[in-house]
Design a protein around this motif. Structure first.
Motif, PDB file in Angstrom:
ATOM      1  N   ILE A   4       0.815  -1.216   0.000  1.00  0.00           N
ATOM      2  CA  ILE A   4       0.000   0.000   0.000  1.00  0.00           C
ATOM      3  C   ILE A   4       0.849   1.266   0.000  1.00  0.00           C
ATOM      4  CG2 ILE A   4      -1.746   1.323   1.289  1.00  0.00           C
ATOM      5  CD1 ILE A   4      -2.728  -1.459   2.332  1.00  0.00           C
ATOM      6  N   VAL A   5       0.572   2.101  -1.012  1.00  0.00           N
ATOM      7  CA  VAL A   5       1.177   3.434  -1.051  1.00  0.00           C
ATOM      8  C   VAL A   5       0.068   4.408  -0.677  1.00  0.00           C
ATOM      9  CG1 VAL A   5       2.296   5.191  -2.465  1.00  0.00           C
ATOM     10  CG2 VAL A   5       2.751   2.768  -2.914  1.00  0.00           C
ATOM     11  N   ALA A   6       0.254   5.147   0.423  1.00  0.00           N
ATOM     12  CA  ALA A   6      -0.771   6.080   0.897  1.00  0.00           C
ATOM     13  C   ALA A   6      -0.290   7.518   0.721  1.00  0.00           C
ATOM     14  CB  ALA A   6      -1.064   5.800   2.369  1.00  0.00           C
ATOM     15  N   ILE A   7      -1.144   8.332   0.090  1.00  0.00           N
ATOM     16  CA  ILE A   7      -0.776   9.733  -0.145  1.00  0.00           C
ATOM     17  C   ILE A   7      -1.886  10.650   0.354  1.00  0.00           C
ATOM     18  CG2 ILE A   7      -0.145  11.471  -1.876  1.00  0.00           C
ATOM     19  CD1 ILE A   7       1.020   9.282  -3.596  1.00  0.00           C
ATOM     20  N   LYS A 104     -19.541  12.359  10.761  1.00  0.00           N
ATOM     21  CA  LYS A 104     -18.756  11.211  11.246  1.00  0.00           C
ATOM     22  C   LYS A 104     -19.267   9.866  10.745  1.00  0.00           C
ATOM     23  CE  LYS A 104     -19.957  10.290  16.069  1.00  0.00           C
ATOM     24  NZ  LYS A 104     -21.015  11.254  16.397  1.00  0.00           N
ATOM     25  N   GLU A 105     -20.585   9.716  10.644  1.00  0.00           N
ATOM     26  CA  GLU A 105     -21.133   8.447  10.138  1.00  0.00           C
ATOM     27  C   GLU A 105     -20.723   8.215   8.677  1.00  0.00           C
ATOM     28  OE1 GLU A 105     -22.751  10.667  11.866  1.00  0.00           O
ATOM     29  OE2 GLU A 105     -23.731   9.672  13.554  1.00  0.00           O
ATOM     30  N   VAL A 106     -20.654   9.322   7.929  1.00  0.00           N
ATOM     31  CA  VAL A 106     -20.225   9.217   6.526  1.00  0.00           C
ATOM     32  C   VAL A 106     -18.775   8.735   6.491  1.00  0.00           C
ATOM     33  CG1 VAL A 106     -19.733  10.518   4.399  1.00  0.00           C
ATOM     34  CG2 VAL A 106     -21.834  10.998   5.689  1.00  0.00           C
ATOM     35  N   ARG A 107     -17.958   9.298   7.367  1.00  0.00           N
ATOM     36  CA  ARG A 107     -16.541   8.912   7.388  1.00  0.00           C
ATOM     37  C   ARG A 107     -16.367   7.435   7.746  1.00  0.00           C
ATOM     38  NH1 ARG A 107     -13.641  12.948   6.094  1.00  0.00           N
ATOM     39  NH2 ARG A 107     -11.866  11.578   6.019  1.00  0.00           N
ATOM     40  N   TYR A 108     -17.073   6.976   8.789  1.00  0.00           N
ATOM     41  CA  TYR A 108     -16.934   5.571   9.191  1.00  0.00           C
ATOM     42  C   TYR A 108     -17.260   4.656   8.020  1.00  0.00           C
ATOM     43  CZ  TYR A 108     -16.809   7.234  14.055  1.00  0.00           C
ATOM     44  OH  TYR A 108     -16.469   7.861  15.213  1.00  0.00           O
ATOM     45  N   LYS A 109     -18.364   4.992   7.344  1.00  0.00           N
ATOM     46  CA  LYS A 109     -18.811   4.140   6.236  1.00  0.00           C
ATOM     47  C   LYS A 109     -17.815   4.192   5.068  1.00  0.00           C
ATOM     48  CE  LYS A 109     -21.649   1.608   3.846  1.00  0.00           C
ATOM     49  NZ  LYS A 109     -23.000   1.541   3.467  1.00  0.00           N
ATOM     50  N   MET A 110     -17.324   5.387   4.742  1.00  0.00           N
ATOM     51  CA  MET A 110     -16.420   5.509   3.600  1.00  0.00           C
ATOM     52  C   MET A 110     -15.061   4.852   3.861  1.00  0.00           C
ATOM     53  SD  MET A 110     -18.147   6.673   1.183  1.00  0.00           S
ATOM     54  CE  MET A 110     -19.638   6.026   1.890  1.00  0.00           C
ATOM     55  N   VAL A 111     -14.598   4.935   5.109  1.00  0.00           N
ATOM     56  CA  VAL A 111     -13.329   4.276   5.437  1.00  0.00           C
ATOM     57  C   VAL A 111     -13.473   2.763   5.214  1.00  0.00           C
ATOM     58  CG1 VAL A 111     -11.743   3.709   7.346  1.00  0.00           C
ATOM     59  CG2 VAL A 111     -12.463   6.074   6.995  1.00  0.00           C
ATOM     60  N   GLU A 112     -14.640   2.257   5.606  1.00  0.00           N
ATOM     61  CA  GLU A 112     -14.951   0.831   5.404  1.00  0.00           C
ATOM     62  C   GLU A 112     -14.949   0.500   3.899  1.00  0.00           C
ATOM     63  OE1 GLU A 112     -19.043  -1.085   6.200  1.00  0.00           O
ATOM     64  OE2 GLU A 112     -18.343  -0.306   8.124  1.00  0.00           O
ATOM     65  N   VAL A 113     -15.628   1.344   3.122  1.00  0.00           N
ATOM     66  CA  VAL A 113     -15.703   1.151   1.665  1.00  0.00           C
ATOM     67  C   VAL A 113     -14.289   1.175   1.062  1.00  0.00           C
ATOM     68  CG1 VAL A 113     -16.415   2.301  -0.506  1.00  0.00           C
ATOM     69  CG2 VAL A 113     -18.046   2.112   1.388  1.00  0.00           C
ATOM     70  N   GLN A 114     -13.484   2.146   1.500  1.00  0.00           N
ATOM     71  CA  GLN A 114     -12.132   2.300   0.948  1.00  0.00           C
ATOM     72  C   GLN A 114     -11.238   1.096   1.274  1.00  0.00           C
ATOM     73  OE1 GLN A 114     -11.178   6.064   2.751  1.00  0.00           O
ATOM     74  NE2 GLN A 114     -12.845   7.058   1.658  1.00  0.00           N
ATOM     75  N   ARG A 115     -11.357   0.610   2.502  1.00  0.00           N
ATOM     76  CA  ARG A 115     -10.532  -0.556   2.885  1.00  0.00           C
ATOM     77  C   ARG A 115     -10.942  -1.779   2.066  1.00  0.00           C
ATOM     78  NH1 ARG A 115     -10.824   0.646   9.264  1.00  0.00           N
ATOM     79  NH2 ARG A 115      -9.047   2.046   9.406  1.00  0.00           N
ATOM     80  N   LYS A 116     -12.235  -1.885   1.818  1.00  0.00           N
ATOM     81  CA  LYS A 116     -12.755  -3.010   1.047  1.00  0.00           C
ATOM     82  C   LYS A 116     -12.276  -2.937  -0.407  1.00  0.00           C
ATOM     83  CE  LYS A 116     -17.088  -5.447   0.949  1.00  0.00           C
ATOM     84  NZ  LYS A 116     -18.505  -5.165   0.947  1.00  0.00           N
ATOM     85  N   LEU A 117     -12.264  -1.723  -0.948  1.00  0.00           N
ATOM     86  CA  LEU A 117     -11.808  -1.549  -2.338  1.00  0.00           C
ATOM     87  C   LEU A 117     -10.341  -1.976  -2.492  1.00  0.00           C
ATOM     88  CD1 LEU A 117     -13.404   1.923  -3.255  1.00  0.00           C
ATOM     89  CD2 LEU A 117     -13.936  -0.255  -4.362  1.00  0.00           C
ATOM     90  N   THR A 132      -3.159   8.367   8.061  1.00  0.00           N
ATOM     91  CA  THR A 132      -3.426   8.478   9.504  1.00  0.00           C
ATOM     92  C   THR A 132      -4.533   7.552  10.003  1.00  0.00           C
ATOM     93  OG1 THR A 132      -4.902  10.321   9.009  1.00  0.00           O
ATOM     94  CG2 THR A 132      -2.665  10.889   9.682  1.00  0.00           C
ATOM     95  N   VAL A 133      -5.570   7.330   9.158  1.00  0.00           N
ATOM     96  CA  VAL A 133      -6.726   6.552   9.614  1.00  0.00           C
ATOM     97  C   VAL A 133      -6.972   5.274   8.780  1.00  0.00           C
ATOM     98  CG1 VAL A 133      -9.243   6.583   9.971  1.00  0.00           C
ATOM     99  CG2 VAL A 133      -7.901   8.630  10.498  1.00  0.00           C
ATOM    100  N   VAL A 134      -7.034   5.446   7.458  1.00  0.00           N
ATOM    101  CA  VAL A 134      -7.439   4.302   6.611  1.00  0.00           C
ATOM    102  C   VAL A 134      -6.350   3.214   6.615  1.00  0.00           C
ATOM    103  CG1 VAL A 134      -8.290   3.584   4.336  1.00  0.00           C
ATOM    104  CG2 VAL A 134      -8.818   5.882   5.179  1.00  0.00           C
ATOM    105  N   ILE A 187     -13.111  14.190  13.019  1.00  0.00           N
ATOM    106  CA  ILE A 187     -12.543  12.862  12.748  1.00  0.00           C
ATOM    107  C   ILE A 187     -11.942  12.880  11.340  1.00  0.00           C
ATOM    108  CG2 ILE A 187     -13.109  10.411  12.421  1.00  0.00           C
ATOM    109  CD1 ILE A 187     -15.455  10.906  14.301  1.00  0.00           C
ATOM    110  N   GLY A 188     -10.774  12.279  11.200  1.00  0.00           N
ATOM    111  CA  GLY A 188     -10.159  12.176   9.877  1.00  0.00           C
ATOM    112  C   GLY A 188      -9.652  13.506   9.350  1.00  0.00           C
ATOM    113  N   ALA A 189      -9.279  14.409  10.250  1.00  0.00           N
ATOM    114  CA  ALA A 189      -8.779  15.708   9.796  1.00  0.00           C
ATOM    115  C   ALA A 189      -7.476  15.545   9.011  1.00  0.00           C
ATOM    116  CB  ALA A 189      -8.544  16.608  11.002  1.00  0.00           C
ATOM    117  N   LEU A 190      -7.289  16.454   8.065  1.00  0.00           N
ATOM    118  CA  LEU A 190      -6.067  16.430   7.273  1.00  0.00           C
ATOM    119  C   LEU A 190      -4.887  16.865   8.139  1.00  0.00           C
ATOM    120  CD1 LEU A 190      -4.561  16.341   4.519  1.00  0.00           C
ATOM    121  CD2 LEU A 190      -5.219  18.732   4.221  1.00  0.00           C
TER     122      LEU A 190
END
Ligand code: DC
Length: 225
Positions: A4-7, A104-117, A132-134, A187-190
């Motif tokens: 994984i390359v994270a940017i 925050k609920e959007v973030r929790y769900k999207m982090v899940e989606v991103q990890r799955k992808l 930092t988070v994903v 949550i998930g601040a840059l």
């Protein structure tokens, strides 16, 4: 084990262009995580949900399925099976997406989606909270930055090329508002991860940035055939 390359970095640093070029060069799957938040924003607009109606945005997550596919060397984004790659870049979506991504609920769900992808794949992933988070344990972690005026100029040019009507001042204001919102999120601040490599792209061309990142990755990765 996947590689994984994270940017991470603010809008207009060239993350999207760079990850696309590098994904092709190294055969990594390119995942644009901002696109997942843009899908939620587009879905809200299409269903006449206002930004203030947070509970409706949260409820809409139940009916949202996001997928990304590489077609002919181009990354396509699908919302409930429909190719929305173009629609998610509209001015309307750009104006509300940062606020939508603060829920925050959007973030929790999207982090899940991103990890799955990314599951089981070698990926290059860009966004605001990937290092930092994903994927805080990603093999390579980079924070890309640039002067806000240079970023606004780049975004303005991009908008013009896509035929989206916006003045330079509008783009600059949009970038400033998004920076503020992205950095102040609960949550998930840059922010710059402690062990991320900081790369200022202000005076660099796309080619120069690409070479620097390839160099960084090269220390950890053997080119795929
Ligand atoms: O990278 P972009 O401009 O397409 O991102 C759209 C918005 O989504 C941006 O304002 C910040 C948000 N975002 C986020 O909060 N976390 C991410 N990992 C990616 C994007």
């Amino acid at each position: 084990m996947s590689f994984i390359v994270a940017i991470d970095g603010p809008a207009g640093t060239g993350k999207g262009t760079i990850t696309s070029l590098i994904s092709k060069e190294l055969g990594l799957v390119n995942i644009d995580t901002g696109a997942t938040y843009r899908c939620v924003a587009l879905n809200a607009i299409r269903n006449n949900i206002k930004l203030e109606e947070q509970e409706k945005i949260i409820a809409s997550l139940e009916n949202i399925e996001i997928d990304m596919k590489n077609e002919g060397g181009e990354q396509k984004v699908f919302l409930n099976g429909e190719d929305v790659s173009k629609q998610i870049r509209s001015k309307e979506v750009s104006q509300i997406v940062s606020q939508v991504s603060s829920i925050k609920e959007v973030r929790y769900k999207m982090v899940e989606v991103q990890r799955k992808l990314a599951q089981g794949k070698d990926v290059i992933m860009e966004g605001r909270d990937i290092t930092t988070v994903v994927f805080p344990k990603a093999n390579v972690k980079i924070y890309m930055d640039a002067d806000e005026r240079v970023r606004a100029q780049r975004r303005y040019k991009e908008m013009q090329e896509k035929g989206i009507q916006m003045t330079y001042e509008e783009v600059l204001k949009n970038i400033q508002a998004r920076d503020k919102n992205d950095k102040e999120k609960e949550i998930g601040a840059l922010k710059i991860a402690e062990d991320a490599i900081y790369l200022d792209t202000t005076g660099l061309s796309i080619e120069e940035v690409k070479d620097r990142i390839l160099n960084i990755i090269g220390q950890n990765y053997t080119k795929k055939s």
